[in-house]
Enzyme design. Structure first.
Site, PDB file in Angstrom:
ATOM      1  N   ASN A 176       6.364 -21.626 -22.584  1.00  0.00           N
ATOM      2  CA  ASN A 176       5.545 -21.500 -21.375  1.00  0.00           C
ATOM      3  C   ASN A 176       6.389 -20.752 -20.347  1.00  0.00           C
ATOM      4  O   ASN A 176       7.302 -21.322 -19.753  1.00  0.00           O
ATOM      5  CB  ASN A 176       5.153 -22.894 -20.861  1.00  0.00           C
ATOM      6  CG  ASN A 176       4.372 -22.814 -19.554  1.00  0.00           C
ATOM      7  OD1 ASN A 176       4.024 -21.727 -19.091  1.00  0.00           O
ATOM      8  ND2 ASN A 176       4.115 -23.964 -18.952  1.00  0.00           N
ATOM      9  N   LYS A 225       5.563 -19.697 -17.517  1.00  0.00           N
ATOM     10  CA  LYS A 225       5.207 -19.970 -16.115  1.00  0.00           C
ATOM     11  C   LYS A 225       5.157 -18.638 -15.339  1.00  0.00           C
ATOM     12  O   LYS A 225       4.686 -17.655 -15.884  1.00  0.00           O
ATOM     13  CB  LYS A 225       6.185 -20.989 -15.512  1.00  0.00           C
ATOM     14  CG  LYS A 225       6.265 -22.258 -16.388  1.00  0.00           C
ATOM     15  CD  LYS A 225       7.008 -23.392 -15.759  1.00  0.00           C
ATOM     16  CE  LYS A 225       7.020 -24.589 -16.718  1.00  0.00           C
ATOM     17  NZ  LYS A 225       7.655 -25.770 -16.149  1.00  0.00           N
ATOM     18  N   SER A 243      12.385 -30.297 -20.057  1.00  0.00           N
ATOM     19  CA  SER A 243      13.824 -30.077 -20.239  1.00  0.00           C
ATOM     20  C   SER A 243      14.270 -29.999 -21.698  1.00  0.00           C
ATOM     21  O   SER A 243      15.392 -30.391 -22.042  1.00  0.00           O
ATOM     22  CB  SER A 243      14.627 -31.151 -19.485  1.00  0.00           C
ATOM     23  OG  SER A 243      14.420 -31.018 -18.092  1.00  0.00           O
TER      24      SER A 243
HETATM   25  P1  13P Z   1      11.039 -27.084 -18.637  1.00  0.00           P
HETATM   26  O1  13P Z   1      11.288 -26.877 -20.123  1.00  0.00           O
HETATM   27  O2  13P Z   1      11.599 -25.985 -17.810  1.00  0.00           O
HETATM   28  O3  13P Z   1      11.475 -28.443 -18.218  1.00  0.00           O
HETATM   29  O4  13P Z   1       9.455 -27.009 -18.425  1.00  0.00           O
HETATM   30  C1  13P Z   1       8.647 -27.788 -19.224  1.00  0.00           C
HETATM   31  C2  13P Z   1       7.246 -27.392 -19.010  1.00  0.00           C
HETATM   32  O5  13P Z   1       6.695 -27.625 -17.953  1.00  0.00           O
HETATM   33  C3  13P Z   1       6.565 -26.687 -20.088  1.00  0.00           C
HETATM   34  O6  13P Z   1       5.211 -26.569 -19.849  1.00  0.00           O
END
Ligand code: 13P
Length: 245
Positions: A6, A8, A202
């Protein structure tokens, strides 16, 4: 797909090319069917054009089908450029965009109507975790999104909010227990086919092996550690070591 990147709000034009090259140098391309990437909308087309075996998904869609909704992107639009899946109800959207369960449920229906596989995110806050209210809260989230739906196929991502982007991964045995509970709730309460249940929060190349070893963990949804192709490749290898070889 079981191990999903992801991205983001990260990634510019051509970033996918380097990412895919680095990933291919790290992990076996024959196994890429099990991988997914959810880049920003702007890169969906570039990812799809590349014709990798990796499944391509969006991070969100509108709960509405079409119309005068400035800034929205519909299920039909992402289907049109070949998206295979969509992430729905991510806690960042629930928090930053006040997405309620009824909206998420409408998004789920939009995705299903367009033959896009939904990955529904659920997860509790630190306050709820500390108060030992995780299960009740997850039940309410699942009820809000899945109640009254018939024979739907989806994946669920369990992402405790306190583990997202914090470096504080949940304990493997707790993840396993919660995944088992979610499976049990889904089979008891809702008319759903749960394709798989994956963990997010994480996850990195150091901790993923232990997480993937858990009986009820079918994969992972990865944010920060998925942005680098080598790092995502090492996480994928940890998954393949346990599930595909
Ligand atoms: P992180 O792996 O950066 O903690 O993000 C997890 C997440 O929100 C995946 O959708």
């Amino acid at each position: 797909m079981k191990v999903i990147a992801n991205w983001k709000m990260h990634g510019l034009k051509d970033d996918f090319l380097l990412w895919h090259k680095n990933l291919s140098e790290t992990a076996d391309e024959n196994l890429f069917d099990d991988l997914g990437i959810a880049p920003p909308f702007t890169l969906l087309d570039e990812c799809k054009t590349y014709q990798s075996k990796i499944k391509i998904g969006a991070q969100n869609i509108s709960h509405l089908a079409e119309g005068p909704f400035t800034g929205e992107i519909s299920a039909a639009m992402i289907k049109n450029i070949g998206a295979d899946f969509v992430i729905l109800g991510h806690s960042e959207r629930r928090e930053l965009h006040a997405e309620r369960e009824d909206i998420i449920k409408s998004k789920l229906l939009e995705a299903l109507n367009h033959n896009i596989h939904p990955v529904l995110c659920v997860g509790e806050s630190k306050e709820l975790y500390d108060a030992k209210k995780t299960e009740d809260f997850l039940y309410s989230q699942l009820y809000g999104s899945l109640n009254d739906l018939n024979n739907i196929k989806l994946s669920i991502a369990y992402e405790p909010i306190w583990a997202i982007g914090t470096g504080h991964v949940a304990k493997s045995f707790e993840i396993n227990k919660i995944h088992a509970t979610i499976k049990e709730i889904c089979s008891r309460e809702f008319d759903v086919q749960l394709e798989n249940i994956i963990y997010g929060g994480s996850v990195n190349d150091q901790n993923s092996k232990e997480i993937f070893e858990q009986e009820h963990v079918d994969g992972a949804l990865i944010g920060g550690a998925s942005l680098d192709g080598y790092s995502f490749g090492r996480i994928a290898n940890n998954f393949f070591d346990i599930h595909n070889r």
